[in-house]
Scaffold this motif. Structure first.
Motif, short mmCIF file in Angstrom:
data_model
loop_
_atom_site.label_atom_id
_atom_site.label_comp_id
_atom_site.label_asym_id
_atom_site.label_seq_id
_atom_site.Cartn_x
_atom_site.Cartn_y
_atom_site.Cartn_z
N GLY A 71 -1.84 -4.19 10.15
CA GLY A 71 -2.18 -5.60 10.13
C GLY A 71 -1.12 -6.50 9.57
N ASN A 73 0.03 -7.17 6.58
CA ASN A 73 1.02 -6.68 5.60
C ASN A 73 2.16 -5.94 6.28
N ASP A 319 -3.11 -2.73 4.30
CA ASP A 319 -3.79 -3.05 5.55
C ASP A 319 -5.03 -2.20 5.78
#
Length: 398
Positions: A71, A73, A319
């Motif tokens: 995601g 990060n 994430d």
């Protein structure tokens, strides 16, 4: 099973950021390093608009799930590393990408994220008497009716001059230590917060680093991030401060990525210089068949790769909702030290070309030092890691 290959959506982000670094940052890097104190570079304003349309940096930890996520990060790591290859100071100067934004997204309410997440938010933690020890903060916040009143002094605030708002750390009751420390959103144009000075620096010269003074600085009651309550038990207080510190679990891998980009840039320049002289690192050769200079390049490449894998792991954990405090500190400690050592060694390996301004090596070396210092020094990271490994609290291991 561990899959070390990056998915297509991450490589696309990496490719776009690399194009930005090569096409926008590299051509103007010397210009703004020489100017130092200036308004936000005009070249960065369309970059900020583009990033706003794509979404911004780390969004905090996800909830644990059986589904594997790559995601915000991980995307942040890809983007920060590539842009730092171009110029880490310019990357930090993009409007809307301040450390305060990460704090708002990590612990802010839905309303705060909507209102302030789209602004350029700096973070003010460090004080003249409280550097690496965040729990020693003495800036105060007291509630008067429907307003918080803040008083204190903050130093080394990245983006503190150009930002739209500042996330200020302050204590509600200094006698209670870290349990009473909260963070507050203060608009930059608030009459109670004034700019004391902008620092002259060795590196990251285009990125403004400010000292701020808060004198009866009044902000609305809902400008506090998180709960205004002070926990009534030691365990609850520890958890509350842990929520405040969660910001670092998201941003330390981002700082590590800055070191990855700077180190990669230095190694690429060094290899280019060496190849012109007929020296090319051949990783298929055994060490005892290699020259001393080739062996040094092998060592530096290995150090960079180790830091890269540690950084990706810490971001991936965030994430996927996994506790990553130890790993965030480990990657920041490793990458911060690595970036400084690699850039300085590249300067030495290239001699007068490395030391002169004919290449970017001397600038990369100057820029690399702060990466090992801000967001928690090397020593602080090692202390955090030791506490995790030994199962000791901050009181038990200082």
């Amino acid at each position: 099973m561990i899959n070390l290959e990056l998915p297509q959506k991450l490589t696309q982000v990496q490719h776009m950021a690399q194009q930005l670094a090569a096409g926008v940052f590299r051509p103007i890097t010397r210009k703004y390093d020489a100017i130092e104190h200036c308004e936000t570079p005009d070249e960065l304003k369309p970059v900020a608009q583009m990033m706003a349309s794509m979404g911004r940096g780390p969004k905090g930890k996800a909830e644990p799930s059986d589904e594997i996520r790559n995601g915000a990060n991980m995307m942040g790591i890809m983007g920060v590393e590539a842009m730092s290859w171009g110029d880490v100071g310019l990357m930090l100067s993009i409007p809307g990408t301040g450390l305060g934004n990460a704090a708002v997204m990590a612990v802010g309410t839905a309303e705060q994220k909507e209102k302030y997440g789209k602004l350029y938010c700096a973070m003010a933690i460090t004080e003249p008497g409280a550097g690496s020890d965040s729990a020693a903060i003495s800036t105060t916040a007291r509630l008067e009716g429907d307003e918080w009143v803040l008083n204190g002094e903050k130093i080394y605030c990245t983006g503190g001059q150009r930002c739209d708002a500042v996330v200020v750390w302050a204590t509600l009751d200094k006698s209670l230590g870290k349990a009473a420390i909260k963070s507050f959103i203060v608009p930059r144009d608030n009459a109670g917060m004034s700019l004391v000075r902008v620092e002259d620096k060795m590196g990251l010269r285009v990125s403004d680093t400010a000292a701020l003074s808060l004198n009866d600085c009044r902000i609305p009651k809902d400008h506090i991030l998180g709960s205004p309550d002070i926990a009534d038990s030691e365990e609850a207080r520890k958890k509350a401060f842990g929520g405040v510190m969660q910001t670092f679990d998201n941003t330390r891998p981002q700082v590590a990525a800055m070191a990855l980009g700077v180190a990669r840039a230095a190694l690429e320049i060094t290899r280019e210089i060496y190849e012109k002289e007929g020296v090319k690192a051949d990783f298929s050769k055994l060490h005892y068949n290699s020259t001393a200079r080739e062996l040094e390049l092998y060592r530096l490449e290995a150090d960079l790769e180790a830091a890269r894998l540690m950084t990706l792991k810490a971001a991936w954990m965030a994430d996927n909702g996994q506790p990553n405090s130890k790993d965030a500190s480990m990657c920041k400690a490793k990458a911060g030290r690595m970036g400084n050592e690699v850039t300085l060694k590249c300067v030495a390996l290239c001699g007068e070309l490395g030391y002169s301004e004919r290449t970017l090596l001397e600038k990369l070396a100057r820029d690399s030092k702060i990466i090992d210092i801000f967001e928690g020094t090397q020593q602080i990271q090692q202390l955090i890691i030791a506490r995790h490994l030994l199962g000791l609290s901050s009181k038990e291991l200082k």
